[in-house]
Design an enzyme around this catalytic site. Structure first.
Site, PDB file in Angstrom:
ATOM      1  N   SER A 107      85.682  44.345 -46.987  1.00  0.00           N
ATOM      2  CA  SER A 107      84.359  44.175 -47.531  1.00  0.00           C
ATOM      3  C   SER A 107      84.077  42.787 -48.099  1.00  0.00           C
ATOM      4  O   SER A 107      82.920  42.413 -48.246  1.00  0.00           O
ATOM      5  CB  SER A 107      84.146  45.210 -48.636  1.00  0.00           C
ATOM      6  OG  SER A 107      85.026  44.964 -49.716  1.00  0.00           O
ATOM      7  N   LYS A 126      82.789  37.226 -55.364  1.00  0.00           N
ATOM      8  CA  LYS A 126      82.271  38.412 -54.672  1.00  0.00           C
ATOM      9  C   LYS A 126      81.297  39.136 -55.598  1.00  0.00           C
ATOM     10  O   LYS A 126      81.562  39.254 -56.808  1.00  0.00           O
ATOM     11  CB  LYS A 126      83.452  39.326 -54.316  1.00  0.00           C
ATOM     12  CG  LYS A 126      83.094  40.516 -53.432  1.00  0.00           C
ATOM     13  CD  LYS A 126      84.355  41.336 -53.122  1.00  0.00           C
ATOM     14  CE  LYS A 126      84.064  42.505 -52.197  1.00  0.00           C
ATOM     15  NZ  LYS A 126      85.276  43.287 -51.873  1.00  0.00           N
ATOM     16  N   SER A 144      90.330  44.828 -48.197  1.00  0.00           N
ATOM     17  CA  SER A 144      89.064  44.099 -48.294  1.00  0.00           C
ATOM     18  C   SER A 144      89.172  42.609 -48.577  1.00  0.00           C
ATOM     19  O   SER A 144      88.193  41.891 -48.469  1.00  0.00           O
ATOM     20  CB  SER A 144      88.161  44.744 -49.351  1.00  0.00           C
ATOM     21  OG  SER A 144      87.520  45.862 -48.786  1.00  0.00           O
TER      22      SER A 144
END
Ligand SMILES: [Zn+2]
Lengths: 484, 479
Positions: free
Chosen positions: A154, A79, A178
């Site tokens: 996210s 990420k 997330s």
């Protein structure tokens, strides 16, 4: 060979038996990425040259019979809010669009030492604030099951790349869901470990007391393998814990509580039915399942939206154009900082910074932030008490399957509601996992969430593995086959 | 109308730890900017702070030495404000749970012991340094250069209660605090290097008012001299305003070193809301009883304890104060020598006057190892017993600083032993009276200051071997 259907341990064994090479696996995931990216836009950057080279070095290690670890040669996506030396860490923000990190996060260092191949950086909601990746400054990621739907957020990019097979596994970060929510939306496994068991050093902070790095994988076993290679005390993170993990029952003696409040209003029938289906399987397996009540979880969302913005308002202060990132000119230093922040941050980020600044302001602190802290410790206490009665808690991961683009952007409260079931685990600092269970009427993935007491991560993963077997759901998105 | 000034002082002490407060970067002393940096002290995204245990030991020692109660379950807070040399745009500091509270420091003001009450002692990190080009201030600079070497260096802030009544008392307090951190070996304590930096809160009120006046904060005083001048200036300024019934504005004022005035900073800080909240990156600062006890064991003799010991020898408060703020070896040398001579006054005078002066002249920072308290007491005893003159004592000392030798042997070898035979002296006195008749007449007419001249003549004709006080006695008898 279709790597996407293989687990990390299967790949690792094939490597060791010289039936498969890391470079071959990397080539396949890179091909998958090249094919799928134009549709789902899950990566912000692919490290093709570097990864190819790394895969060849891994080839040599297996050739000589001395791989660095059981995950040597496994292609993993990261990420883009986790720092990887000499690569951009943008956090999907215009603010950091030109920022190159001079250091590795602790989790990256660990994976690097284990011989992992880093495939690239994945898309997210700007600074991890959002539930759909629609807040990325570089455009949203699409759900591999249906590009009209969001992948969640996210860590939407990290979930999508695993789902579509452009990485064998990925790392995400979870502040209020997330990791678990996008894993649920994309039909993969997402695990948020106990707060403090995985170092946060090098993870760009959103809300420091809630953030935790964790794996997104095709199976619980893979999550376990990845978790074991990133966990451990880190002297660079003062909140990382030194205590070792504790064990609780993982067989049919494990007692499971169904959280009443997370099965009521706001939860779709489809999501609820997945939990009921799992309960039935557990009971057949001989596990005791009881209904439990955690009334304070109804306040979790409100508590979260005071604590997380408050912390983020300070955490994001450092982005001012002075030392790195973009810089917008101004006639004084202060004007430069103001212009930079006005230009560099997106709407959602600004909204949360304002919210947090307000909650911490003189005259409001006690009523908002102070109160939220008290309520948070009350929730943590509630969890501790409930775990005296049961070993695990079960609930849906999300109130609904993946929604469509634009469906909730107009109504932020509804968007925030999608983290209803995941936020309590962050507030209490306990581990939680999302396991795919089936498909909705619209053929979108559905899931359940399991939570357990702090520091019982290994037991939770083991118990989840057995539930995964009971569910025997292993359908994959057909996006790539449809394209080929 | 009687005006009462009230002063509170906030002092930042830079600790002398090897590494910074929250990272492993070395604390460096260099003109080269940005040499000692890492992701943490540069506020890079994702970097985290880890507290420096040594710094926490140092502040605990200081808080204990300043008689504070120790907060056993304290924490770090974030103090939020934007400034280009503050990398995170928040400073890790402490808020409502500082390491030490409610302490006090004993100071000596003139000859009196006073107590300055301490409100709090807390830990924080230093900022970087801004160099504003084009003007000294950020608002009007054409460009600003930033140096983050200092960023993250551990600072202890000591805040007094508003109890100080004069600039002299303020100076005396800073001197005491400075000596304390030096004796505890937790800071270099050098003002010229900025190891100690202070702000003063000053208010003036009519004596009849029974409450404090409007508080004005003075910044940018970087020496004891400027502290004293700034406080005096500000007291005068506020007094004048009150006397002419004008309003005093609560504000921060800047001490202008060149013009020797304070001027309004027009800063935004007056309305600043720092939005303190506990730093989620740092666990609570738990100071266990065991930790505190271990620190207590390492506390050396404090300046106030030194003064108590010195006072026992008969020194006055201000003399004790002087020695308590001298270097350790001077303090020890005094006590040892005094024990041997049992003459406090002469020992104090010889060490703090002659010895320190001669060492300074010779450019020496320490005593040569042969210059022991025994040798020193030998000199003092010879002077006291009138065997040598004070001037000869000085001469012996000068040579003793350079070479190892015996003071009494030196005195003999160099004919420094005084002639204490009164008949011999009487002859010389008579000679001097005879050859200075005019002067003698004027002394008899009351010009007493000419006695000194005659004594000088006597000593001269004896080549310095006559004790001046004996000479004077005899001279006066003759007259
Ligand atoms: Zn550093």
């Amino acid at each position: 060979m279709n790597v996407s259907n293989l687990s990390i341990s299967e790949i690792s064994n094939l490597y060791k038996n010289k039936e498969l090479k890391p470079s071959e696996v990397y080539e396949e995931v890179f091909t998958n990425a090249s094919l799928s990216e134009s549709i789902i836009h899950a990566h912000l950057k692919l490290f093709q040259d570097e990864a190819t080279e790394a895969s060849k070095l891994s080839d040599e290690r297996y050739e000589k019979g001395n791989p660095l670890s059981d995950i040597d040669g496994i292609p993993i996506a990261i990420k883009d809010n986790i720092n990887l030396k000499n690569h951009e860490t943008t956090c999907s923000s215009k603010m950091l669009s030109n920022y190159v990190s001079p250091y590795d996060a602790t989790v990256i260092k660990k994976l690097r030492n284990n011989g992992v191949i880093f495939t690239g950086k994945t898309n997210l909601d700007e600074f991890a604030m959002g539930s759909s990746t629609e807040n990325s400054a570089f455009g949203p990621t699409k759900n591999p099951w249906n590009p009209e739907h969001v992948p969640g957020g996210s860590s939407g990019g990290s979930a999508a790349v695993v789902s579509v097979g452009s990485a064998v596994a990925s790392l995400g970060s979870d502040t209020g869901g997330s990791i678990r929510q996008p894993a649920s939306f994309c039909g993969v496994v997402g695990f948020k470990p106990t707060y403090g068991t995985v170092s946060r050093y090098g993870l760009v902070a959103f809300a420091s007391s809630l953030d935790q790095i964790g794996p997104i994988t095709n199976s619980v076993e893979d999550a376990k393998i990845l978790y074991n290679s990133i966990k451990g005390h880190d002297p660079l993170d003062a909140t990382s814990i030194k205590e070792s993990l504790v064990e609780i029952p993982t067989d049919k003696n494990a007692k499971v509580g169904v959280v009443k409040e997370l099965m009521e209003e706001g939860i779709s029938d489809e999501s609820r039915k997945e939990v009921e289906k799992t309960i039935k399987l557990l009971k057949e397996n001989g596990n005791k399942v009881v209904e439990v009540s955690l009334p304070l979880t109804k306040m979790a969302l409100s508590i979260y939206y005071l604590i997380a913005p408050a912390e983020c308002s300070a955490n994001l202060s450092r982005f001012d154009g002075v030392r790195y990132g973009i810089r917008e000119a101004g006639s004084t230093s202060y004007e430069m900082m103001e212009n930079t922040r006005a230009e560099g941050f997106g709407e959602e980020v600004k909204k949360r910074i304002l919210l947090g600044t307000y909650a911490l302001s003189a005259g409001y602190y006690d009523a908002y932030y102070g109160q939220a802290l008290k309520a948070r410790s009350a929730i943590t206490k509630d969890f501790e008490n409930i775990f005296k009665e049961v070993d695990y808690l079960i609930s849906p991961t999300t109130p609904t399957p993946a929604f469509k683009f634009g469906e909730k952007t107009e109504n932020p409260l509804e968007m925030y509601m999608s983290d209803l079931c995941t936020i309590p685990a962050n507030l209490a600092g306990i581990p939680a996992i999302s396991i795919p269970t089936g498909l909705s009427k619209q053929d979108m993935p559905l899931s359940i969430q399991l939570m357990s007491p702090a520091r019982t991560d290994s037991s939770l993963l083991e118990f989840s593995e057995s539930i995964e077997k009971l569910l025997s759901f292993n359908q994959r998105t057909s996006l790539l086959e449809d394209m080929k | 109308m009687n005006m009462v000034p009230t002063i509170g002082i906030e002092t930042h002490v830079e600790l002398n730890t090897n590494s910074k407060m929250f990272c492993n970067c070395a604390v460096v002393e260099t003109e080269n900017p940005n040499e000692s940096l890492c992701p943490t002290c540069l506020g890079l995204p994702g970097a985290l702070p880890v507290p420096n245990l040594k710094a926490i030991e140092s502040i605990t020692m200081l808080a204990l030495s300043a008689n504070c109660s120790i907060t056993k379950n304290g924490m770090f807070h974030r103090k939020n404000y934007f400034y280009p040399d503050l990398p995170k745009n928040y400073q890790i500091s402490q808020f409502d749970l500082p390491v030490g509270v409610n302490g006090s420091l004993e100071i000596i003001l003139n000859e009196t012991k006073e107590t300055v009450e301490i409100e709090r002692v807390h830990m924080e990190e230093d900022t970087g340094k801004s160099v504003h080009k084009g003007s000294g201030r950020i608002d009007s600079a054409t460009s600003t250069l930033l140096d983050f070497n200092r960023s993250g260096v551990p600072l202890v802030e000591i805040v007094t209660k508003p109890v100080i009544k004069s600039s002299k008392e303020a100076v005396s307090y800073i001197e005491e605090l400075r000596q304390l951190v030096i004796d505890l070996k937790i800071s270099e304590g050098k003002l010229e290097k900025g190891n100690l930096r202070f702000d003063a809160n000053i208010s003036v009120a009519k004596e009849s008012d029974n409450e404090l006046g409007v508080k004005v904060e003075i910044k940018n005083m970087n020496s004891l001299r400027s502290l004293e001048k700034a406080i005096d200036y500000e007291i005068k300024r506020q007094t004048k305003l009150i006397e002419s019934n004008e309003v005093i504005i609560q504000e921060t004022r800047h001490w202008d070193e060149d013009k020797e005035v304070t001027s309004s900073m027009r800063s935004k800080e007056g309305s600043a809301d720092y939005r303190y909240f506990s730093d989620p990156d740092l666990p609570n600062m738990i100071l266990t009883d065991e930790f505190i006890d271990n620190i207590k064991k390492t506390i050396p003799t404090l300046p106030s304890q030194k003064r108590d010991k010195l006072s026992e020898t008969g020194l006055s408060n201000s003399e004790s104060n002087y020695l308590s703020k001298s270097e350790e070896w001077i303090y020890n040398l005094f006590l040892e020598t005094q024990k041997l001579t049992n003459d406090t006054k002469s020992t104090f005078n010889l060490i703090t006057g002659e010895l320190q002066g001669q060492l300074r002249k010779a450019g020496m920072e320490k005593l040569p190892e042969w210059l022991t308290s025994e040798k020193l007491s030998e000199i003092i005893k010879m002077i006291n017993e009138n065997k040598i003159s004070f001037t000869s004592g000085k001469e012996i000392l000068t040579n003793l600083i350079q070479n190892e030798m015996s003071p009494s042997k030196y005195a003999e070898d160099n004919n420094l032993i005084q002639d204490n035979d009164s008949d011999e002296i009487a002859k010389i006195v008579k000679n001097v009276i005879d050859s200075n008749k005019e002067v003698v007449e004027r002394v008899k007419d009351g010009e007493e200051k000419l006695v000194g001249f005659l004594v000088g003549q006597i000593i001269k004709s004896s080549k310095g071997n006559i004790n001046p006080s004996i000479a004077k006695d005899l001279l006066l008898k003759e007259l």
